[in-house]
Design a protein around this motif. Structure first.
Motif, PDB file in Angstrom:
ATOM      1  N   LYS A  18       0.821  -1.205   0.000  1.00 25.39           N
ATOM      2  CA  LYS A  18       0.000   0.000   0.000  1.00 25.39           C
ATOM      3  C   LYS A  18       0.860   1.262   0.000  1.00 25.39           C
ATOM      4  O   LYS A  18       0.540   2.249  -0.670  1.00 25.39           O
ATOM      5  N   THR A  19       1.953   1.214   0.760  1.00 23.66           N
ATOM      6  CA  THR A  19       2.857   2.370   0.787  1.00 23.66           C
ATOM      7  C   THR A  19       3.481   2.604  -0.582  1.00 23.66           C
ATOM      8  O   THR A  19       3.570   3.739  -1.071  1.00 23.66           O
ATOM      9  N   THR A  20       3.901   1.512  -1.213  1.00 26.29           N
ATOM     10  CA  THR A  20       4.500   1.616  -2.548  1.00 26.29           C
ATOM     11  C   THR A  20       3.482   2.138  -3.558  1.00 26.29           C
ATOM     12  O   THR A  20       3.807   2.981  -4.409  1.00 26.29           O
ATOM     13  N   LEU A  21       2.234   1.657  -3.461  1.00 25.34           N
ATOM     14  CA  LEU A  21       1.186   2.114  -4.373  1.00 25.34           C
ATOM     15  C   LEU A  21       0.966   3.612  -4.242  1.00 25.34           C
ATOM     16  O   LEU A  21       0.867   4.332  -5.250  1.00 25.34           O
ATOM     17  N   SER A  22       0.902   4.091  -3.008  1.00 23.06           N
ATOM     18  CA  SER A  22       0.665   5.518  -2.790  1.00 23.06           C
ATOM     19  C   SER A  22       1.805   6.362  -3.361  1.00 23.06           C
ATOM     20  O   SER A  22       1.569   7.363  -4.053  1.00 23.06           O
ATOM     21  N   LYS A  23       3.043   5.943  -3.119  1.00 23.04           N
ATOM     22  CA  LYS A  23       4.196   6.700  -3.614  1.00 23.04           C
ATOM     23  C   LYS A  23       4.255   6.682  -5.138  1.00 23.04           C
ATOM     24  O   LYS A  23       4.466   7.714  -5.783  1.00 23.04           O
ATOM     25  N   ARG A  24       4.075   5.503  -5.710  1.00 25.71           N
ATOM     26  CA  ARG A  24       4.168   5.380  -7.168  1.00 25.71           C
ATOM     27  C   ARG A  24       3.026   6.111  -7.865  1.00 25.71           C
ATOM     28  O   ARG A  24       3.213   6.713  -8.923  1.00 25.71           O
ATOM     29  N   LYS A  25       1.846   6.062  -7.272  1.00 23.27           N
ATOM     30  CA  LYS A  25       0.691   6.745  -7.864  1.00 23.27           C
ATOM     31  C   LYS A  25       0.916   8.250  -7.880  1.00 23.27           C
ATOM     32  O   LYS A  25       0.685   8.916  -8.902  1.00 23.27           O
ATOM     33  N   ASN A  26       1.382   8.781  -6.771  1.00 24.99           N
ATOM     34  CA  ASN A  26       1.660  10.219  -6.709  1.00 24.99           C
ATOM     35  C   ASN A  26       2.782  10.604  -7.679  1.00 24.99           C
ATOM     36  O   ASN A  26       2.736  11.658  -8.322  1.00 24.99           O
ATOM     37  N   GLY A  27       3.790   9.740  -7.776  1.00 21.63           N
ATOM     38  CA  GLY A  27       4.881  10.015  -8.705  1.00 21.63           C
ATOM     39  C   GLY A  27       4.419   9.994 -10.149  1.00 21.63           C
ATOM     40  O   GLY A  27       4.854  10.815 -10.971  1.00 21.63           O
ATOM     41  N   LEU A  28       3.510   9.053 -10.468  1.00 25.24           N
ATOM     42  CA  LEU A  28       2.983   8.958 -11.828  1.00 25.24           C
ATOM     43  C   LEU A  28       2.196  10.211 -12.197  1.00 25.24           C
ATOM     44  O   LEU A  28       2.381  10.788 -13.283  1.00 25.24           O
ATOM     45  N   VAL A  29       1.323  10.644 -11.297  1.00 23.47           N
ATOM     46  CA  VAL A  29       0.525  11.846 -11.550  1.00 23.47           C
ATOM     47  C   VAL A  29       1.432  13.066 -11.691  1.00 23.47           C
ATOM     48  O   VAL A  29       1.207  13.942 -12.544  1.00 23.47           O
ATOM     49  N   LYS A  30       2.464  13.128 -10.865  1.00 22.17           N
ATOM     50  CA  LYS A  30       3.400  14.257 -10.939  1.00 22.17           C
ATOM     51  C   LYS A  30       4.087  14.300 -12.299  1.00 22.17           C
ATOM     52  O   LYS A  30       4.227  15.370 -12.911  1.00 22.17           O
ATOM     53  N   LYS A  31       4.521  13.140 -12.798  1.00 22.07           N
ATOM     54  CA  LYS A  31       5.197  13.089 -14.095  1.00 22.07           C
ATOM     55  C   LYS A  31       4.254  13.482 -15.232  1.00 22.07           C
ATOM     56  O   LYS A  31       4.649  14.179 -16.172  1.00 22.07           O
ATOM     57  N   ILE A  32       3.012  13.029 -15.162  1.00 18.67           N
ATOM     58  CA  ILE A  32       2.043  13.392 -16.199  1.00 18.67           C
ATOM     59  C   ILE A  32       1.787  14.896 -16.182  1.00 18.67           C
ATOM     60  O   ILE A  32       1.684  15.543 -17.229  1.00 18.67           O
ATOM     61  N   ASN A  33       1.698  15.461 -14.988  1.00 20.89           N
ATOM     62  CA  ASN A  33       1.492  16.905 -14.862  1.00 20.89           C
ATOM     63  C   ASN A  33       2.681  17.671 -15.442  1.00 20.89           C
ATOM     64  O   ASN A  33       2.514  18.685 -16.128  1.00 20.89           O
ATOM     65  N   GLU A  34       3.896  17.178 -15.185  1.00 24.15           N
ATOM     66  CA  GLU A  34       5.097  17.844 -15.690  1.00 24.15           C
ATOM     67  C   GLU A  34       5.145  17.820 -17.215  1.00 24.15           C
ATOM     68  O   GLU A  34       5.439  18.831 -17.859  1.00 24.15           O
TER      69      GLU A  34
END
Length: 208
Positions: A18-34
């Motif tokens: 769950k911790t990995t999912l939360s971190k990776r999900k936020n990282g994915l959204v951040k990259k798409i936004n960038e």
């Protein structure tokens, strides 16, 4: 300090997963936004998680609908051009690597044959112990070099003939002597062309 290589296997520990999912999900959204801001492209994300029956979308439902509408408007033929599954991607990488390997092998073989040829010319090897494949490759290499020499001579003579044509004051005897001078330099030209194959990529000469 280099980052530790990630082991891409399913995480069995619930808390860690769950911790990995939360971190990776936020990282994915951040990259798409960038990429959306930096490159000015339309992009979206739809993420389903086990604990939430409703998908998480980015940037918004209307933004996702806009991107999906553009996707639906693309013909099936155009969609197929951009599709690339992991198997196809790996197959393309393998084909490219094989082509690079063949090219490298050919370059190495050419240098080996050139070295053998000069060893024969310097009487360091004799033909009695030679393999037929080596002799055939040497023969092909000599033919290629002779063709280079003939082309070089033809181009050089053509470049020298033009001034005689332009300057009509030159006599025919001077022209003939000029051409004969080129013929006497064939051996020097041959050595120059053959030596070209003994130069490696760093510009160092390979000694036979």
């Amino acid at each position: 300090m280099t980052r530790k290589k990630v082991d891409l296997t399913y995480i069995k520990n619930d808390s860690k997963r769950k911790t990995t999912l939360s971190k990776r999900k936020n990282g994915l959204v951040k990259k798409i936004n960038e990429i959306n801001i930096l490159c000015g492209i339309e992009a979206c994300a739809i993420i389903y998680t086990p604990d939430n029956p409703q998908p998480e979308v980015w940037p918004s439902e209307s933004g996702v609908q806009s991107v999906l509408s553009r996707l639906r408007g693309v013909s099936e033929l155009e969609k197929g051009k951009k599709k690339l599954c992991q198997e196809s991607f790996l197959r393309q990488r393998i084909i490219k690597a094989q082509a690079q390997l063949r090219k490298l092998r050919n370059e190495i073989r050419k240098k080996e044959v050139t070295l053998l040829m000069f060893q024969y010319l310097n009487a360091k090897n004799n033909f009695d112990n030679s393999r037929m494949i080596d002799l055939n490759d040497i023969s092909n290499l000599i033919d290629q070099n002779l063709e280079k020499i003939e082309n070089y001579i033809s181009i050089s003579q053509a470049q020298k003939v033009k001034p005689f044509v332009d300057n009509g004051g030159e006599t025919m005897s001077s022209f003939v002597n000029h051409v004969k001078g080129y013929e006497t330099n064939v051996e020097a030209i041959q050595n120059d062309v053959l030596s070209m194959d003994l130069i490696n990529d760093n510009g160092d000469e390979i000694k036979p």
